[in-house]
Write a protein that holds these residues in place. Structure first.
Motif, PDB file in Angstrom:
ATOM      1  N   UNK A   1      22.100  54.608  30.755  1.00 55.36           N
ATOM      2  CA  UNK A   1      22.871  54.491  32.226  1.00 55.36           C
ATOM      3  C   UNK A   1      21.936  52.955  32.441  1.00 55.36           C
ATOM      4  N   UNK A   2      23.232  52.386  33.427  1.00 52.57           N
ATOM      5  CA  UNK A   2      22.100  51.094  34.332  1.00 52.57           C
ATOM      6  C   UNK A   2      22.799  51.377  35.690  1.00 52.57           C
ATOM      7  N   UNK A   3      21.333  50.932  35.934  1.00 46.74           N
ATOM      8  CA  UNK A   3      19.900  50.399  35.800  1.00 46.74           C
ATOM      9  C   UNK A   3      19.290  50.440  35.342  1.00 46.74           C
ATOM     10  N   UNK A   4      18.925  50.374  33.931  1.00 51.87           N
ATOM     11  CA  UNK A   4      17.744  51.366  33.302  1.00 51.87           C
ATOM     12  C   UNK A   4      16.627  50.463  33.607  1.00 51.87           C
ATOM     13  N   UNK A   5      15.357  51.755  34.179  1.00 53.71           N
ATOM     14  CA  UNK A   5      13.751  51.156  34.688  1.00 53.71           C
ATOM     15  C   UNK A   5      13.258  49.886  33.677  1.00 53.71           C
ATOM     16  N   UNK A   6      13.669  50.401  32.368  1.00 50.29           N
ATOM     17  CA  UNK A   6      12.798  49.376  31.050  1.00 50.29           C
ATOM     18  C   UNK A   6      14.105  48.167  30.945  1.00 50.29           C
ATOM     19  N   UNK A   7      15.273  48.166  30.923  1.00 53.12           N
ATOM     20  CA  UNK A   7      16.442  47.070  30.730  1.00 53.12           C
ATOM     21  C   UNK A   7      17.089  46.530  31.823  1.00 53.12           C
ATOM     22  N   UNK A   8      16.701  46.807  32.254  1.00 47.89           N
ATOM     23  CA  UNK A   8      17.816  46.559  33.907  1.00 47.89           C
ATOM     24  C   UNK A   8      19.268  46.988  33.800  1.00 47.89           C
ATOM     25  N   UNK A   9      19.936  45.766  33.871  1.00 46.22           N
ATOM     26  CA  UNK A   9      20.787  46.305  33.350  1.00 46.22           C
ATOM     27  C   UNK A   9      21.680  45.700  32.481  1.00 46.22           C
ATOM     28  N   UNK A  10      20.228  45.301  31.271  1.00 39.47           N
ATOM     29  CA  UNK A  10      20.572  44.652  29.682  1.00 39.47           C
ATOM     30  C   UNK A  10      19.919  43.489  29.870  1.00 39.47           C
ATOM     31  N   UNK A  11      20.533  42.936  28.492  1.00 40.84           N
ATOM     32  CA  UNK A  11      19.753  41.490  28.206  1.00 40.84           C
ATOM     33  C   UNK A  11      21.247  40.778  28.180  1.00 40.84           C
ATOM     34  N   UNK A  12      20.599  39.701  29.322  1.00 37.45           N
ATOM     35  CA  UNK A  12      21.043  38.143  29.555  1.00 37.45           C
ATOM     36  C   UNK A  12      22.518  37.930  28.298  1.00 37.45           C
ATOM     37  N   UNK A  13      23.381  37.661  28.563  1.00 40.36           N
ATOM     38  CA  UNK A  13      24.501  37.324  27.727  1.00 40.36           C
ATOM     39  C   UNK A  13      25.116  35.582  28.655  1.00 40.36           C
ATOM     40  N   UNK A  14      24.669  34.638  27.862  1.00 38.41           N
ATOM     41  CA  UNK A  14      25.109  33.612  27.843  1.00 38.41           C
ATOM     42  C   UNK A  14      26.785  33.849  27.993  1.00 38.41           C
ATOM     43  N   UNK A  15      26.959  33.749  27.076  1.00 35.99           N
ATOM     44  CA  UNK A  15      28.495  32.916  26.982  1.00 35.99           C
ATOM     45  C   UNK A  15      29.426  34.270  27.786  1.00 35.99           C
ATOM     46  N   UNK A  16      29.122  35.320  27.609  1.00 35.77           N
ATOM     47  CA  UNK A  16      29.457  35.982  28.560  1.00 35.77           C
ATOM     48  C   UNK A  16      29.472  36.087  30.634  1.00 35.77           C
ATOM     49  N   UNK A  17      28.410  35.318  31.120  1.00 38.66           N
ATOM     50  CA  UNK A  17      27.786  34.876  32.113  1.00 38.66           C
ATOM     51  C   UNK A  17      29.003  33.324  32.250  1.00 38.66           C
ATOM     52  N   UNK A  18      29.120  32.804  31.597  1.00 39.22           N
ATOM     53  CA  UNK A  18      29.667  32.032  31.948  1.00 39.22           C
ATOM     54  C   UNK A  18      31.159  32.239  31.492  1.00 39.22           C
ATOM     55  N   UNK A  19      31.540  32.430  31.190  1.00 37.90           N
ATOM     56  CA  UNK A  19      32.895  32.575  30.743  1.00 37.90           C
ATOM     57  C   UNK A  19      33.740  34.158  31.423  1.00 37.90           C
ATOM     58  N   UNK A  20      33.248  35.096  31.317  1.00 36.76           N
ATOM     59  CA  UNK A  20      33.827  36.016  32.118  1.00 36.76           C
ATOM     60  C   UNK A  20      34.334  35.710  33.100  1.00 36.76           C
ATOM     61  N   UNK A  21      35.553  35.917  33.227  1.00 31.59           N
ATOM     62  CA  UNK A  21      36.434  36.306  34.510  1.00 31.59           C
ATOM     63  C   UNK A  21      36.393  37.602  34.878  1.00 31.59           C
ATOM     64  N   UNK A  22      36.028  37.726  36.271  1.00 33.15           N
ATOM     65  CA  UNK A  22      35.327  38.699  37.077  1.00 33.15           C
ATOM     66  C   UNK A  22      36.822  38.951  38.273  1.00 33.15           C
ATOM     67  N   UNK A  23      37.777  39.860  38.293  1.00 32.53           N
ATOM     68  CA  UNK A  23      37.954  39.709  39.311  1.00 32.53           C
ATOM     69  C   UNK A  23      37.464  40.043  40.769  1.00 32.53           C
TER      70      UNK A  23
END
Length: 411
Positions: A315-337
């Protein structure tokens, strides 16, 4: 003649198919940073000729056709940055500010090497002979020196006041992203105020979570302040690094075990581990996002990096991983409504296939399989061609006999 050609082709093809191809990453590797460094870091003496695992894992080159971070200045609050290091040369590093001196001298040199290593992960340019480069190779580095080695040569340590002064200097110097790979376990009003100053100036602050998970795992600052992107470390297998700090404040994780970067006073590379080196991967991604989405606020950039991360199996945010591993492609290209106010679900762009240079283990197996399949086809085509030529000569190159079938009486 044709038979000789076909046999030669078969032999050559089989040799090509069966010749082992050495993965680039195995050709030559960087040396580990000295474990008990005293004084200035020497120039690196080895070069990473392949593509390091962290660059394979994050594959920032997937989005370089869209953005390489141009137009974004990243403040590196650290020990300075050597502007003469080959992969950081050519105007990539500004003169910066040394906040440890009253006269505010430039900070574009680096004795200890920590800041140069961090800056390389963010913005090192590509260079022939190595697969290493920074996440945002067209971003500009603003070095802010707020720590120096002590007179006995022991590693530099930062006070909360020095970190606060460094963050303010980076903001005032025009940085749109600030990386600070340092921490304190004691909350400090001045440091908190400096972080607020950055937020009010629309500056993204990225901080390392620290390396004391096995020494009590205290809450660390500035990482724990709400507007900061706090970064922990993972290893090559995707597991949380043993030393990486945990807690509710953690935002993301990134490669931080055995990662490659540059050093001062020469070409070549070092290997280092720590959340200090995980944070600049995220800072580099933030620079890519700010360059490609200039309309987004610092708060929106933080949100975008978190919701587009590769989720852990928890379940996120996780104490050891936060929201997860940064994803370069998704961070740049994802459409966030939610960025346009529609409130619809998040739609993530489909990831492009890994380029050959980023395939784990190199491209050797793929080439061998391709050759094994293609060589028999080539041999068959050569044989067929020789038969056609011989048949044509026999006929004096007249058209071949045409066989006509009678019409179907049922039609």
């Amino acid at each position: 003649m044709t038979k000789t050609f076909s046999a030669s082709l078969l032999v050559a093809g089989l040799v090509w198919a069966l010749t082992p191809v050495t993965p680039a990453s195995a050709q030559q590797s960087a040396a580990p940073l000295p474990s008990n460094q005293k004084g200035c870091l020497p120039a690196p003496t080895s070069t990473e000729s392949g593509t390091p695992w962290a660059q394979q894992r994050l594959a920032p080159d997937r989005v370089w056709s869209l953005t390489k971070g141009a137009g974004i200045t990243v403040g590196v609050v650290d020990t300075g940055v050597d502007a003469g290091t080959p992969q950081l040369a050519g105007g990539r590093v500004k003169r910066g500010v040394d906040v440890t001196t009253p006269e505010r001298k430039p900070a574009d040199d680096d004795c200890f090497g920590h800041g140069t290593f961090v800056a390389g992960i963010i913005g090192a340019g590509s260079r022939r002979g190595t697969g290493f480069s920074g996440v945002a190779p067209e971003a500009t580095i603003l070095p802010i020196r707020c720590a120096v080695a002590s007179q006995d040569g022991s590693p530099p340590s930062l006070t909360a006041t020095e970190m606060a002064n460094g963050i303010r200097a980076a903001v005032d110097g025009g940085a749109k992203v600030v990386n600070i790979s340092a921490s304190t376990s004691v909350p400090d009003d001045g440091l908190e105020e400096a972080v607020r100053y950055a937020a009010s100036s629309d500056v993204v602050v990225v901080a390392s979570a620290a390396n004391s998970a096995q020494q009590g795992d205290p809450v660390t600052y500035p990482a724990a302040y709400p507007s900061v992107i706090a970064v922990g470390a993972i290893d090559e297998s995707g597991k949380k690094a043993d030393f990486s700090q945990t807690g509710k404040f953690l935002s993301l994780v990134a490669p931080g075990v055995g990662v490659t970067s540059v050093g001062p006073r020469g070409a070549g590379h070092w290997l280092g581990s720590g959340t200090s080196y995980a944070a600049p991967f995220v800072a580099g991604v933030a620079a890519l996002v700010r360059s490609y989405h200039p309309e987004l606020s610092a708060e929106q950039v933080k949100h975008r990096l978190e919701v587009t991360a590769d989720r852990p199996a928890a379940k996120v945010p996780d104490p050891g991983f936060g929201w997860g591993t940064v994803n370069v492609t998704a961070a740049v290209t994802t459409v966030l409504p939610e960025e346009s106010g529609t409130g619809l679900p998040v739609v993530t762009a489909e990831l492009a296939p890994l380029p050959p240079s980023a395939q784990p283990g190199g491209a050797g197996p793929l080439l061998a399989v391709g050759a094994a399949v293609s060589v028999p086809i080539l041999v068959f085509l050569a044989f067929l061609g020789s038969r056609l030529v011989r048949s044509g000569r026999t006929r004096g190159w007249k058209p071949a006999r045409v066989v006509e079938f009678p019409p179907d009486p049922r039609k």
